[in-house]
Motif scaffolding. Structure first.
Motif, PDB file in Angstrom:
ATOM      1  N   GLU A 185       0.832  -1.196   0.000  1.00 12.07           N
ATOM      2  CA  GLU A 185       0.000   0.000   0.000  1.00 12.07           C
ATOM      3  C   GLU A 185       0.868   1.249   0.000  1.00 12.07           C
ATOM      4  O   GLU A 185       1.983   1.249   0.489  1.00 12.07           O
ATOM      5  CB  GLU A 185      -0.902  -0.001   1.236  1.00 12.07           C
ATOM      6  N   VAL A 186       0.326   2.316  -0.556  1.00 12.53           N
ATOM      7  CA  VAL A 186       1.023   3.593  -0.608  1.00 12.53           C
ATOM      8  C   VAL A 186       0.442   4.496   0.472  1.00 12.53           C
ATOM      9  O   VAL A 186      -0.772   4.667   0.560  1.00 12.53           O
ATOM     10  CB  VAL A 186       0.826   4.246  -1.998  1.00 12.53           C
ATOM     11  N   ALA A 187       1.315   5.073   1.265  1.00 17.22           N
ATOM     12  CA  ALA A 187       0.862   5.983   2.320  1.00 17.22           C
ATOM     13  C   ALA A 187       0.413   7.299   1.700  1.00 17.22           C
ATOM     14  O   ALA A 187       1.078   7.849   0.829  1.00 17.22           O
ATOM     15  CB  ALA A 187       1.994   6.228   3.313  1.00 17.22           C
ATOM     16  N   ASP A 188      -0.722   7.797   2.155  1.00 19.08           N
ATOM     17  CA  ASP A 188      -1.267   9.060   1.665  1.00 19.08           C
ATOM     18  C   ASP A 188      -1.911   9.798   2.836  1.00 19.08           C
ATOM     19  O   ASP A 188      -3.109  10.042   2.853  1.00 19.08           O
ATOM     20  CB  ASP A 188      -2.292   8.771   0.559  1.00 19.08           C
ATOM     21  N   PRO A 189      -1.099  10.185   3.843  1.00 17.80           N
ATOM     22  CA  PRO A 189      -1.671  10.761   5.062  1.00 17.80           C
ATOM     23  C   PRO A 189      -2.401  12.083   4.847  1.00 17.80           C
ATOM     24  O   PRO A 189      -3.370  12.368   5.518  1.00 17.80           O
ATOM     25  CB  PRO A 189      -0.464  10.952   5.979  1.00 17.80           C
ATOM     26  N   VAL A 205      -5.729  10.813  -3.004  1.00 17.02           N
ATOM     27  CA  VAL A 205      -7.175  10.600  -3.004  1.00 17.02           C
ATOM     28  C   VAL A 205      -7.894  11.774  -3.649  1.00 17.02           C
ATOM     29  O   VAL A 205      -8.883  11.585  -4.364  1.00 17.02           O
ATOM     30  CB  VAL A 205      -7.685  10.372  -1.564  1.00 17.02           C
ATOM     31  N   GLU A 206      -7.393  12.991  -3.434  1.00 15.12           N
ATOM     32  CA  GLU A 206      -8.026  14.172  -4.025  1.00 15.12           C
ATOM     33  C   GLU A 206      -8.006  14.131  -5.549  1.00 15.12           C
ATOM     34  O   GLU A 206      -8.859  14.710  -6.195  1.00 15.12           O
ATOM     35  CB  GLU A 206      -7.333  15.446  -3.541  1.00 15.12           C
ATOM     36  N   GLN A 207      -7.009  13.436  -6.123  1.00 19.72           N
ATOM     37  CA  GLN A 207      -6.885  13.382  -7.572  1.00 19.72           C
ATOM     38  C   GLN A 207      -7.801  12.327  -8.194  1.00 19.72           C
ATOM     39  O   GLN A 207      -7.998  12.321  -9.400  1.00 19.72           O
ATOM     40  CB  GLN A 207      -5.440  13.089  -7.962  1.00 19.72           C
ATOM     41  N   LEU A 208      -8.324  11.446  -7.369  1.00 21.43           N
ATOM     42  CA  LEU A 208      -9.185  10.394  -7.878  1.00 21.43           C
ATOM     43  C   LEU A 208     -10.610  10.916  -8.012  1.00 21.43           C
ATOM     44  O   LEU A 208     -11.105  11.636  -7.168  1.00 21.43           O
ATOM     45  CB  LEU A 208      -9.180   9.194  -6.924  1.00 21.43           C
ATOM     46  N   SER A 209     -11.236  10.535  -9.085  1.00 23.32           N
ATOM     47  CA  SER A 209     -12.636  10.898  -9.253  1.00 23.32           C
ATOM     48  C   SER A 209     -13.301   9.865 -10.136  1.00 23.32           C
ATOM     49  O   SER A 209     -12.650   9.145 -10.877  1.00 23.32           O
ATOM     50  CB  SER A 209     -12.778  12.292  -9.869  1.00 23.32           C
TER      51      SER A 209
END
Length: 182
Positions: free
Chosen positions: A75-79, A84-88
């Protein structure tokens, strides 16, 4: 003969201590103990009565810990949530609306144009194969495809400089001529 589920509760403290020693984090340790109890409860039929319940639970906990560690490596850390903001994801209703518009426009085409658009665009046949199936010249197929695509674009108000956002790959293949699919 007692139910082995009754014995599980007796080992909660030692399970939590073991989980804390592995994770060094109280929240993670509590989650691991909960996962362990859940797995043990679900698989209680695999526990052999008369054997060591504590050892069985500790084995489940240990396996859970190492499974979580292996998963964490992938898994990639995305604290901050930057990724996530780039996903849509487009709403599903957009695709249904586009398909409804496409079907309405497609039914307005002459039979010959619909036929060749289905053969060449949606089914992936070559112009030569479509010409052979329809019993006409290759040039006739190319002409019908070109006119059909242009008419569909007109009916659907799609311009060449406008990206097409149809969700159905077959629809995109039928309409796509000089229009780019997004």
């Amino acid at each position: 003969m007692t139910d082995p589920r009754d014995e599980i509760v007796e080992h909660l403290r030692t399970l939590r201590a073991f989980a804390l020693s592995l994770t060094r984090n109280t929240a993670m340790a509590d989650d691991m103990v909960q996962d362990t109890i859940e797995k043990a409860w679900r698989n209680i039929d695999k526990f052999e009565a008369g054997t060591n319940m504590r050892a069985w639970l500790f084995t489940i906990l240990r396996n859970t810990y190492y499974s979580n560690r292996r998963r964490a490596k992938r898994e990639v850390a995305d604290p901050e949530g930057a990724m996530v903001e780039q996903l849509s994801e487009k709403p599903a209703h957009d695709g249904r609306l586009h398909m409804t518009d496409f079907r309405a426009a497609f039914t307005q085409l002459p039979d010959e144009q619909r036929e060749v658009l289905l053969l060449v665009g949606a089914s992936g046949f070559s112009y030569e194969e479509a010409a052979e199936m329809c019993g006409v010249a290759v040039g006739t197929i190319k002409s019908r495809v070109n006119r059909g695509r242009k008419r569909l674009a007109e009916l659907m108000d799609v311009n060449e400089d406008q990206p097409m956002e149809l969700t159905d790959a077959h629809t995109v293949a039928v309409v796509a001529a000089g229009v780019t699919a997004a």
